[in-house]
Write a protein that holds these residues in place. Structure first.
Motif, short mmCIF file in Angstrom:
data_model
loop_
_atom_site.label_atom_id
_atom_site.label_comp_id
_atom_site.label_asym_id
_atom_site.label_seq_id
_atom_site.Cartn_x
_atom_site.Cartn_y
_atom_site.Cartn_z
N LEU A 198 0.90 -1.17 0.04
CA LEU A 198 0.09 0.10 -0.08
C LEU A 198 0.85 1.45 -0.04
CD1 LEU A 198 -3.08 0.75 0.15
CD2 LEU A 198 -2.97 0.54 2.57
N SER A 199 0.98 1.90 -1.34
CA SER A 199 1.58 3.14 -1.33
C SER A 199 1.20 3.91 -2.43
CB SER A 199 3.26 2.82 -1.29
OG SER A 199 3.35 2.34 -2.84
N LYS A 200 1.64 5.29 -2.34
CA LYS A 200 1.24 6.06 -3.51
C LYS A 200 1.42 5.71 -4.92
CE LYS A 200 0.37 10.71 -1.82
NZ LYS A 200 1.39 11.56 -0.99
N ASP A 201 2.75 4.92 -4.98
CA ASP A 201 3.10 4.53 -6.36
C ASP A 201 2.23 3.24 -6.93
OD1 ASP A 201 5.21 6.28 -5.82
OD2 ASP A 201 6.51 4.70 -5.22
N MET A 202 1.57 2.57 -6.03
CA MET A 202 0.85 1.63 -6.26
C MET A 202 -0.69 2.04 -6.64
SD MET A 202 2.72 -1.03 -6.26
CE MET A 202 1.77 -2.57 -6.44
N LEU A 203 -0.90 3.17 -6.27
CA LEU A 203 -2.48 3.45 -6.46
C LEU A 203 -3.00 2.86 -7.89
CD1 LEU A 203 -2.89 7.02 -5.13
CD2 LEU A 203 -3.48 4.53 -4.00
N GLU A 204 -2.20 3.29 -8.95
CA GLU A 204 -2.83 2.72 -10.27
C GLU A 204 -3.03 1.23 -10.34
OE1 GLU A 204 -0.49 4.25 -13.73
OE2 GLU A 204 -0.39 6.31 -12.86
N LYS A 205 -2.36 0.54 -9.75
CA LYS A 205 -2.29 -0.96 -9.81
C LYS A 205 -3.58 -1.52 -8.85
CE LYS A 205 1.75 -2.38 -11.52
NZ LYS A 205 3.27 -3.19 -11.44
N LEU A 206 -3.46 -0.74 -7.73
CA LEU A 206 -4.39 -1.39 -6.48
C LEU A 206 -5.80 -1.02 -6.90
CD1 LEU A 206 -2.93 -0.52 -3.43
CD2 LEU A 206 -3.51 -2.68 -3.71
N ASN A 207 -6.29 0.08 -7.63
CA ASN A 207 -7.68 0.35 -7.89
C ASN A 207 -8.26 -0.70 -8.96
OD1 ASN A 207 -8.57 2.03 -6.04
ND2 ASN A 207 -7.66 3.85 -7.19
N ILE A 227 -5.90 5.49 5.67
CA ILE A 227 -6.07 4.99 7.12
C ILE A 227 -4.43 4.78 7.40
CG2 ILE A 227 -6.61 2.79 8.31
CD1 ILE A 227 -8.87 2.73 6.43
N LYS A 228 -3.75 4.34 6.58
CA LYS A 228 -2.38 4.11 6.91
C LYS A 228 -1.76 5.48 7.33
CE LYS A 228 2.04 2.49 4.70
NZ LYS A 228 2.61 1.82 3.72
N ALA A 229 -1.87 6.40 6.69
CA ALA A 229 -1.59 7.99 6.84
C ALA A 229 -1.82 8.39 8.21
CB ALA A 229 -1.54 8.81 5.88
N ALA A 230 -3.11 8.13 8.65
CA ALA A 230 -3.56 8.70 9.89
C ALA A 230 -3.00 7.91 11.10
CB ALA A 230 -5.40 8.38 9.77
#
Ligand SMILES: C[S@@+](CC[C@H](N)C(=O)[O-])C[C@H]1O[C@@H](n2cnc3c(N)ncnc32)[C@H](O)[C@@H]1O
Length: 418
Positions: A198-207, A227-230
């Protein structure tokens, strides 16, 4: 499958053990009535693999399709012995139809050879059908077959042992439950690989992966990342468990299952855990699954012990306990239930049938029926709870506590804060 057999890892062995134990128990329960002459049942291995593995020692062991056949053989032997001991003369037949689905062509061909060479696949009342292709493509044929052969019950167990977490679309699981209300589903879900990446770089693959899994409408990667950031300031475990708890609820909701046990298989070699989720529509199936977990310490569950199973922070603000389903966990569970049950009855502000308490809390607690009975009985002995049988009598031991018994708080206990 070409080349050497794949190596079977520890966690897959543990998973096979749970499946075998569950299926043997499942088939034995079906055979309990002395008047019954048999049962029709369907077992579906939707991500079957090639049927064989090697251990690090070099010896060859069976994959999940052979585990199903072994469980069937063992259950037939135990049922026959059990009926002999109970002097039941009527012969009993388990008519089993097994569907194996494997998408990878060479792996499916290997599986076919393994099945051809396995004597248990060719005994009377056993039919094994291999489907080359994807589970999604095979599902309509399988559902049609079950409905045709088992008009009344559609009794079936589906094992959906995917790689990762986005190969099974939960909307397909919901189709299984709506067409076959007696079906049960085992679903492996590599929750830690989702959480670890779970990271910003993975957003495109995760969605797109969330959309493939059927969770796209309920969750998106941005929400999980938030949730991870908070929670990151609180430490790694806190946000991981927050996400796990959210995912469990959404998996159960989208799959249309009434009951779900979200317990982990422990991989000894790696830090990546995965869930072996058991999804079902009936309380009895949920109870039997919990029983297998408590009898098999290869599994664990990070989460609350009482009615806070999905919670990641205990009521005392500490990280919730890691349940290893051992003697220590038994004690912690009992203690937690003794705190949680009076609080629940107080919240409801009405006397409660014991059966309703069990049903309402099934997705909130790892506790089995026996443990809930013990906790209620202990609370009654301590005079922290009143238990009345239908006839108004006192219960003399925990295990005779019945669904129709009514539990309520002694009057002064209504003052417990919610
Ligand atoms: C984790 S392995 C199965 C292991 C097996 N259940 C066992 O325990 O012996 C997953 C298998 O599913 C197959 N597979 C992948 N996608 C699939 C799909 N959509 N439908 C059916 N099989 C698929 C893979 O080729 C692989 O053999």
């Amino acid at each position: 499958m070409n080349g050497p057999l794949p190596v079977l890892e520890d966690h897959s062995l543990a998973k096979h053990e749970v499946l075998r134990a569950y299926l043997v128990n499942y088939l034995r329960i079906l055979a309990q009535s002395p008047h019954s002459e048999g049962v029709r049942v369907t077992l579906v291995d939707g991500f079957a693999g090639g049927g064989q593995y090697r251990l690090p020692t070099g010896s060859v062991v069976g994959g999940s399709p052979l585990i199903l056949l072994d469980a069937l053989k063992e259950a037939r032997a135990l049922v026959s012995l059990d009926r002999q001991q109970r002097n039941i003369r009527k012969p009993y037949t388990i008519q089993a139809h097994i569907h194996l689905v494997e998408k990878h062509r060479a792996t499916a061909a290997h599986l076919q050879r393994v099945i051809d060479d396995t004597p248990e696949a060719h005994v009377p009342n056993t039919t094994v059908q291999i489907h080359g292709g994807s589970f999604d493509a095979a599902l309509p044929h399988i559902l049609k077959d079950v409905r045709t052969r088992q008009k009344k019950s559609g009794r079936s167990v589906f094992i959906l042992d995917q790689y990762g977490w986005s190969q099974v679309n939960l909307e397909k699981v919901s189709t299984i439950f709506s067409e076959l209300p007696s079906a049960e589903v085992f679903l492996t879900w590599m929750i830690d690989s989702l959480v670890n990446f779970l990271s910003k770089d993975m957003l495109e693959k995760l969605n797109p992966a969330l959309a493939r899994s059927g969770l796209g409408d309920a969750l998106d990667a941005e929400k999980l990342l938030a949730i991870k950031a908070a929670d990151s300031a609180e430490g790694d475990l806190t946000w991981r468990r927050a996400i796990q708890s959210l995912m469990t609820e959404q998996i159960r909701r989208v799959s249309g299952a009434t009951y779900c046990t979200p317990f982990y298989i422990i991989p000894r070699q790696s830090r990546r855990g995965y869930w072996l989720l058991h999804l079902a529509q009936h309380l009895r199936a949920n109870e039997e699954m919990k029983r297998i977990h408590w009898d098999n310490n290869n599994l664990h569950h990070p989460g609350g012990a009482g009615f806070n199973m999905l919670g990641f922070v205990g009521t005392n603000g500490q990280l919730a306990f890691d349940n290893r389903f051992d003697a220590y966990a038994e004690q912690v569970t009992l203690d937690a239930l003794r705190e949680d049950i009076p609080k629940r009855v107080a919240q409801l502000r009405t006397p409660l049938r014991f059966g309703d308490l069990v049903q309402q809390t099934a997705n909130e607690t790892p506790a089995r029926l026996k443990q809930l009975q013990e906790a209620v009985f202990a609370l009654e002995k301590e005079r922290n709870l009143i238990v009345r049988t239908k006839a108004g009598a006192l219960r003399r031991n925990a295990h005779s506590l019945a669904d129709d018994d009514v539990i309520e708080l002694p009057t002064q206990m209504w003052l417990i804060p919610n």
